[in-house]
Design an enzyme around this catalytic site. Structure first.
Site, mmCIF file in Angstrom:
data_model
loop_
_atom_site.group_PDB
_atom_site.id
_atom_site.type_symbol
_atom_site.label_atom_id
_atom_site.label_comp_id
_atom_site.label_asym_id
_atom_site.label_seq_id
_atom_site.Cartn_x
_atom_site.Cartn_y
_atom_site.Cartn_z
ATOM 1 N N LYS A 53 -11.260 -3.884 1.775
ATOM 2 C CA LYS A 53 -9.892 -3.549 0.868
ATOM 3 C C LYS A 53 -10.413 -3.242 -0.496
ATOM 4 O O LYS A 53 -10.109 -2.147 -1.002
ATOM 5 C CB LYS A 53 -8.972 -4.714 0.631
ATOM 6 N N GLN A 97 -4.376 -13.450 1.227
ATOM 7 C CA GLN A 97 -5.220 -13.226 2.662
ATOM 8 C C GLN A 97 -5.086 -14.538 3.435
ATOM 9 O O GLN A 97 -5.171 -15.574 2.936
ATOM 10 C CB GLN A 97 -6.703 -13.315 2.037
ATOM 11 N N ASP A 120 1.937 -6.284 1.486
ATOM 12 C CA ASP A 120 1.733 -6.407 3.062
ATOM 13 C C ASP A 120 2.867 -6.085 3.630
ATOM 14 O O ASP A 120 2.927 -6.304 4.855
ATOM 15 C CB ASP A 120 1.291 -7.864 2.984
#
Ligand code: NAD
Length: 284
Positions: A53, A97, A120
């Protein structure tokens, strides 16, 4: 011969044609899109995903910051950090995460993220908007899958799409997106009886099961398109949820593992961060 749908190539194209011009425009207005990644504990796979990322963010010219916490960090400390990021107008995207250690509630953590920074697309607000077909930040893997299908000019109108796996992050949202494109969607999961029969009239098969080489060529109808979401390390070699060797003789197009859905998930995340920065800077 099956077309191999390269997520790497599609991601590069979107980076050049879509993401970078938007980043340049924002920078002219004095806005540097910034993503914050919250990383708790020492999960090797998570660290590797975060590096991918950061790499793509750097290529796009956006800023990314990783805020690391130890495995034993109290839940409240992570919540306090998210609340701080929510309030900071220089920060546009937040992701946590996953997985998190057992003592931290994923639901509580995700619910604390400001939906306008939820790049997300995991907050109840954004999931609800997706369900209702409203403008939102669409979760990254499903968004990436739709971009892959678009890249091979797949018009889903009236097509049969079979989705295997009903997770909140892949199966369920991608089924909604396919329905919005007017596909007829069949959802399969661990309790589905006679899975092969459910695949027999599929034009597109999306496999997100989490079992290496779970789907074989003999289950796949001739000429269908297969999107393989799974990623596994088996004896030091990466593979997906689909047995690529046997599948490639049946399909018209298929995503490889690695280099298929994975790069598109990262690309969608960075695009979402840029979209969040655009929307937030228009509000300010
Ligand atoms: P998950 O474990 O949350 O869900 C798996 C789903 O598969 C469940 O809904 C379950 O009902 C279904 N399933 C399990 N066994 C089955 C069976 N025998 N028959 C039919 N269905 C069955 O998984 P997930 O988070 O959706 O991830 C799936 C895979 O995709 C994993 O390998 C994961 O690592 C990978 N993944 C990759 C990316 C990426 O960017 N490449 C992103 C997310 C997930």
């Amino acid at each position: 011969m099956a077309k191999i749908i390269s997520g790497k190539d599609v991601a590069e194209k979107i980076l050049t044609t879509n993401i970078k011009p938007k980043v340049d425009d924002l920078k002219l207005k004095g806005v540097i899109p910034t993503l914050v990644v919250i990383l708790v504990g020492d999960v090797q796979a998570s660290a590797s995903y975060v590096r991918q990322k950061e790499k793509f963010a750097a290529k796009a010219g956006i800023k990314s910051e990783v805020r690391k916490f130890s495995e034993t960090v109290p839940e409240q400390e992570v919540l306090d950090e998210i609340i701080k990021i929510n309030k900071d107008s220089d920060l546009h995207g937040i992701i946590v995460q996953l997985p998190l250690p057992d003592h931290i509630s994923v639901t509580k953590i995700l619910n604390s993220i400001d939906p306008s920074k939820d790049v997300d697309g995991f907050t109840p607000t954004n999931v609800g908007k997706l369900f209702l077909g409203e403008e939102t930040l669409v979760s990254c893997t499903p968004k990436g899958i739709m971009l892959l299908l678009e890249s091979v000019n797949t018009d889903l109108k009236g097509k049969n799409v079979t989705v295997i796996g009903r997770s909140n992050i892949v199966g369920k949202p991608v089924s909604i997106l396919c329905q919005q494109k007017h596909a007829t969607v069949t959802m399969c999961h661990s309790r589905t009886k006679d899975l092969t029969a459910k695949l027999s009239d599929a034009d597109v098969i999306i496999v997100a099961v989490g079992v290496p080489k779970f789907i074989h060529g003999d289950q796949i109808p001739m000429g269908s398109i297969v999107i393989d979401v799974g990623i596994h390390n088996v004896d030091g070699k990466l593979c997906g949820d689909v047995d690529f060797e046997s599948a490639q003789n049946k399909v018209s197009a298929i995503t490889p593992v690695p280099g298929g859905v994975g790069p598109m998930t990262v690309c969608a995340l960075i695009e979402n961060t840029v979209i969040a920065a655009e929307r937030l800077s228009n509000k300010n």
